[in-house]
Write a protein that holds these residues in place. Structure first.
Motif, short mmCIF file in Angstrom:
data_model
loop_
_atom_site.label_atom_id
_atom_site.label_comp_id
_atom_site.label_asym_id
_atom_site.label_seq_id
_atom_site.Cartn_x
_atom_site.Cartn_y
_atom_site.Cartn_z
N SER A 323 0.84 -1.20 0.00
CA SER A 323 0.00 0.00 0.00
C SER A 323 0.87 1.25 0.00
N LEU A 324 0.41 2.25 -0.70
CA LEU A 324 1.10 3.53 -0.80
C LEU A 324 0.04 4.62 -0.82
N GLU A 325 0.17 5.59 0.09
CA GLU A 325 -0.80 6.69 0.15
C GLU A 325 -0.49 7.66 -0.98
N PHE A 326 -1.12 7.41 -2.13
CA PHE A 326 -0.86 8.21 -3.32
C PHE A 326 -1.23 9.67 -3.12
N ALA A 327 -2.24 9.91 -2.29
CA ALA A 327 -2.69 11.28 -2.08
C ALA A 327 -1.67 12.14 -1.34
N ASP A 328 -0.74 11.52 -0.59
CA ASP A 328 0.29 12.30 0.10
C ASP A 328 1.16 13.06 -0.87
N LEU A 329 1.33 12.53 -2.07
CA LEU A 329 2.19 13.17 -3.05
C LEU A 329 1.57 14.41 -3.66
N LEU A 330 0.30 14.68 -3.36
CA LEU A 330 -0.32 15.90 -3.86
C LEU A 330 0.35 17.14 -3.29
N ALA A 331 1.03 17.00 -2.14
CA ALA A 331 1.74 18.15 -1.56
C ALA A 331 2.99 18.50 -2.35
N SER A 332 3.46 17.57 -3.18
CA SER A 332 4.69 17.80 -3.96
C SER A 332 4.30 18.33 -5.34
N ARG A 333 4.08 19.60 -5.42
CA ARG A 333 3.63 20.19 -6.68
C ARG A 333 4.72 20.21 -7.75
N ASN A 334 5.98 20.10 -7.35
CA ASN A 334 7.08 20.16 -8.31
C ASN A 334 7.58 18.77 -8.71
N LEU A 335 6.80 17.73 -8.45
CA LEU A 335 7.21 16.38 -8.76
C LEU A 335 7.42 16.21 -10.27
N THR A 336 8.61 15.70 -10.64
CA THR A 336 8.93 15.49 -12.05
C THR A 336 9.16 14.02 -12.39
N GLN A 337 9.65 13.22 -11.42
CA GLN A 337 9.90 11.80 -11.67
C GLN A 337 9.31 10.97 -10.54
N LEU A 338 8.60 9.93 -10.91
CA LEU A 338 7.98 9.04 -9.92
C LEU A 338 8.16 7.60 -10.38
N ASP A 339 8.81 6.81 -9.54
CA ASP A 339 9.05 5.40 -9.86
C ASP A 339 8.53 4.55 -8.70
N ILE A 340 7.41 3.86 -8.93
CA ILE A 340 6.83 2.95 -7.95
C ILE A 340 6.67 1.56 -8.57
N SER A 341 7.57 1.20 -9.45
CA SER A 341 7.49 -0.09 -10.15
C SER A 341 8.03 -1.22 -9.28
N ASN A 343 6.72 -3.34 -7.15
CA ASN A 343 6.27 -3.48 -5.77
C ASN A 343 5.15 -4.51 -5.71
N ALA A 344 4.39 -4.51 -4.62
CA ALA A 344 3.23 -5.40 -4.49
C ALA A 344 1.94 -4.58 -4.45
N LEU A 345 1.95 -3.42 -5.08
CA LEU A 345 0.78 -2.53 -5.07
C LEU A 345 -0.32 -3.09 -5.96
N THR A 346 -1.55 -2.93 -5.50
CA THR A 346 -2.71 -3.39 -6.28
C THR A 346 -3.59 -2.24 -6.75
N THR A 347 -3.56 -1.11 -6.05
CA THR A 347 -4.42 0.00 -6.44
C THR A 347 -3.84 1.32 -5.95
N LEU A 348 -4.32 2.41 -6.53
CA LEU A 348 -3.98 3.77 -6.14
C LEU A 348 -5.27 4.57 -6.09
N ALA A 349 -5.31 5.59 -5.26
CA ALA A 349 -6.52 6.40 -5.12
C ALA A 349 -6.16 7.86 -4.91
N LEU A 350 -6.89 8.73 -5.61
CA LEU A 350 -6.77 10.18 -5.44
C LEU A 350 -8.18 10.75 -5.32
N ASN A 351 -8.48 11.32 -4.18
CA ASN A 351 -9.82 11.88 -3.96
C ASN A 351 -9.87 13.34 -4.39
N VAL A 352 -9.67 13.55 -5.67
CA VAL A 352 -9.74 14.89 -6.24
C VAL A 352 -10.57 14.83 -7.50
N SER A 353 -11.01 15.98 -7.96
CA SER A 353 -11.82 16.03 -9.17
C SER A 353 -10.95 15.82 -10.40
#
Length: 525
Positions: A323-341, A343-353
Motif C-alpha cells: 500500500s502507498l498513500e498516493f494522495a500524500d504526493l499531492l503536496a509535492s507540486r514540483n514532482l517530475t519523476q515518480l518510480d513505484i514499479s 512493488n506489491a501494489l494493487t491500487t492507487l486512489a486520489l480523492n480529487v476532481s
C-alpha cells in the motif's frame, strides 16, 4: 620571559628533527623517473573558453610503483591559474609519496593501486589540491593522520589546503582521528562508502562534525545500525546524504536535525520494516528521495510522503510493499519523476476532481511490475495524475493482474470511462475483505451439519446399547454377582462335627463282628 626565545628555538629544533626523521623513513624509496615521461604517459594541454590552461597527465595502468618526483617539463614552470589532472590508477603504488610542488589547482587520482600507506605531509608543496581520489585501495584508519592534509608552514602555523573533494571509499577504514580534517576547511564532498565504519565512535563523529562546509556525505555500505545525535547539528550546509546499504530497521531520527538544508537522501538497500508519518518530518527542502530495494518494507504510513519540495521519488523494487498513500504526493507540486514499479501494489486512489492538475511538471512515471487490480478508482487516479501521457514512453508496460476478465491487459489501453461502465460477472469479481474460511457461510453450515450428525449418531448408538443390555438381563444371560457363605454356620460345619461319631460306631460294629460278641464302651488304647 628571558628563557622564552630559547624555549621556542628548542621547540622548532625538535620539530625540525621530527620532520627529518619522518622524511628519512622514506628517503630510501625512489620516485618514478621523469625522463621522457610524456612518451609513456600521455600529456595533454588544452585551454577553455576562459583562457584557463588545463594539463592532463595520464599514467594509469603503467605498472608504476611510485609517482613522479616532479611534473613533466612539457607542463612548464609557471602553473599559477592553471589546472593539473594527474591519474595513477591501476598501478602498484603501495606508498603514496609527497606530490611534486606546484601552485596549480590539482586533481589527483590513484584508484586500484593496492595503497596501504600515505607519506605525511602529503600536500606540503601542493596547497591548491582540490580533489583527491583514493578509492579501491587497502588504506586502514592508522594511515590517516591529521598531518597528512596540512599545508606549508607559515610563521606560526601550518596553512590549510584547498581540498574540496575527498574519496576514500572501498578501503579498510574503521575509525577516523578526531583532528583528521583540521587542515581542510574547504572540504565539500566526502565519500567513505564500503568501509568498516559500522559504529561511529566519539572520535569519528567529532571528525565528521568538524567539517563546517561539508555538502555531500557518503556513508553507504558500512553496516551502520544508528547515527549519533552529535553528528548533524554542526553540518548546516549538508545537502546530500547517502546511507544506503546499511542495517537501519527504521529511518534514523537524527536525520531530522538537518532540517531544510537536506536536499537528497538515499535509504536504499536497508532492512526498513516501515516508514512512519514522522520519518521525514521537518525535511521540507528534500528534493530527491530514494527508498527503493527495501526487502522488508511493508507499509508507508499516511503523511510520510507529504514533502512539499519533493521533485523525484524512487520507491521501486520493494517486494512486500502493498500500500502507498498516493494522495500524500499531492503536496509535492514540483514532482517530475515518480518510480513505484516492481512493488506489491494493487491500487492507487486520489480523492480529487478530474479537472484538478496534480503534478504539472511530471515527466516520468513508472508503475510496471505491480499486481494491479484494474478498478474504476485506479484508472481515475492515473488519469488525474497524467499517467496516460507519461506512461507511453516507458519500456516496461504495466498490466492488469485482476479481475480475471482484464488479466494481462495493458493499462495504457484502458480508460476510466471504459472500466467504470463495464459490468463484471459476479463469479469474476474480486471479493473484498474476504473472511477466513471458518467464518464463511458455507463452512459454518457444513460445520453445523457435521456436528448434528455426530450428536444424533451418538444418541442412537447409546440407545441401542441400553436396549441390548436390558434384553440380555431379562433372559438371565446377564452376569450374576458372586455370593459368599460363612463356613461356621453352614451344613458343612455340622457334617464335620458328626463325622467322628459315625466313624467310631462303624469301628465298634466291625470289632464285634470279628470277636463274636457285642462290646460296649470305648475300645482300649
Amino acid at each position: 620571559l628571558s628563557h622564552l626565545p630559547c624555549f621556542v628555538e628548542q621547540l622548532l629544533n625538535a620539530t625540525a628533527l621530527l620532520l627529518a626523521a619522518v622524511s628519512a623513513q622514506y628517503e630510501n624509496i625512489p620516485y618514478q623517473s621523469v625522463t621522457d615521461i610524456c612518451k609513456t604517459c600521455p600529456c595533454l594541454i588544452s585551454q577553455d573558453g576562459n583562457n584557463r590552461v588545463h594539463r592532463t597527465l595520464n599514467c594509469a595502468m603503467k605498472n608504476f610503483e611510485h609517482i613522479l618526483a616532479r611534473w613533466p617539463v612539457e607542463f612548464g614552470t609557471q602553473h599559477s591559474g592553471t589546472e593539473i589532472v594527474a591519474s595513477y590508477s591501476g598501478n602498484n603504488i603501495r606508498l603514496l609519496q609527497q606530490l611534486p610542488a606546484t601552485t596549480a589547482a590539482v586533481t589527483f587520482s590513484c584508484r586500484h593501486c593496492g595503497m596501504q600507506q600515505l607519506q605525511a605531509p602529503l600536500f606540503m608543496d601542493v596547497p591548491n589540491v582540490e580533489a583527491l581520489y583514493l578509492s579501491w585501495n587497502d588504506i586502514a584508519d592508522d594511515a590517516l593522520k591529521p598531518d597528512l592534509f596540512r599545508g606549508p608552514f607559515n610563521t606560526t602555523k601550518y596553512e590549510p589546503i584547498a581540498l574540496k573533494d575527498l574519496d576514500l571509499s572501498h578501503n579498510r577504514i574503521a575509525r577516523l582521528d578526531r583532528k583528521l580534517f583540521e587542515h581542510t576547511p574547504q572540504l565539500r564532498k566526502l565519500a567513505l562508502a564500503y568501509n568498516k565504519l559500522s559504529v561511529l565512535d566519539a572520535a569519528t563523529t567529532a571528525a565528521l562534525a568538524s567539517i563546517p562546509n561539508l555538502q555531500r556525505l557518503d556513508l553507504s555500505y558500512n553496516g551502520l545500525l544508528t547515527l549519533p545525535t552529535e553528528l548533524f547539528p554542526t553540518l548546516r550546509s549538508l545537502h546530500i546524504l547517502d546511507i544506503a546499504g546499511n542495517e537501519f530497521s527504521t529511518v534514523p531520527a537524527t536525520i531530522r536535525q538537518l532540517g531544510t538544508s537536506l536536499q537528497q537522501l538515499n535509504l536504499a538497500y536497508n532492512p526498513l520494516v516501515k516508514i512512519d508519518a514522522h520519518s521525514f518530518r521537518q525535511l521540507d527542502g528534500l528534493r530527491r528521495l530514494n527508498i527503493s530495494n527495501l526487502p522488508m518494507l511493508r507499509s508507508i504510513e499516511v503523511g510520510a510522503l507529504q514533502l512539499p519540495g519533493l521533485e523525484q521519488l524512487d520507491c521501486a523494487r520493494n517486494p512486500k510493499l502493498e500500500s502507498l498513500e498516493f494522495a500524500d504526493l499531492l503536496a509535492s507540486r514540483n514532482l517530475t519523476q515518480l518510480d513505484i514499479s516492481q512493488n506489491a501494489l494493487t491500487t492507487l486512489a486520489l480523492n480529487v476532481s478530474s479537472n484538478t492538475t496534480t503534478w504539472p511538471r511530471l515527466r516520468s512515471m513508472a508503475i510496471a511490475g505491480n499486481p494491479w487490480y484494474c478498478s474504476c478508482d485506479l484508472l481515475k487516479a492515473l488519469e488525474v495524475a497524467g499517467a496516460p501521457q507519461v506512461l507511453q514512453s516507458q519500456e516496461s508496460v504495466p498490466r492488469c493482474d485482476t479481475p480475471y476478465l482484464l488479466a494481462g491487459a495493458q493499462l495504457t489501453n484502458l480508460t476510466a470511462e471504459q472500466i467504470c461502465n463495464m459490468v463484471i460477472p459476479k463469479k469474476y469479481r474480486a471479493v473484498e475483505d474476504d473472511p477466513p474460511r471458518f467464518l464463511r457461510r458455507r463452512y459454518i453450515i457444513l460445520t453445523v451439519i457435521i456436528a448434528s450428525v455426530v450428536v444424533v449418531a451418538g444418541l442412537i448408538i447409546g440407545f441401542i446399547v441400553v436396549c441390548v443390555r436390558r434384553r440380555l438381563k431379562g433372559n438371565d444371560y446377564g452376569v450374576q454377582p458372586i455370593r459368599y457363605t460363612s463356613v461356621r454356620g453352614s451344613n458343612l460345619s455340622a457334617f464335620s462335627q458328626l463325622q467322628p461319631a459315625s466313624v467310631t460306631s462303624k469301628f465298634n460294629n466291625a470289632a464285634a463282628a470279628a470277636g463274636g460278641g457285642v462290646t460296649t464302651g470305648a475300645p482300649n488304647a
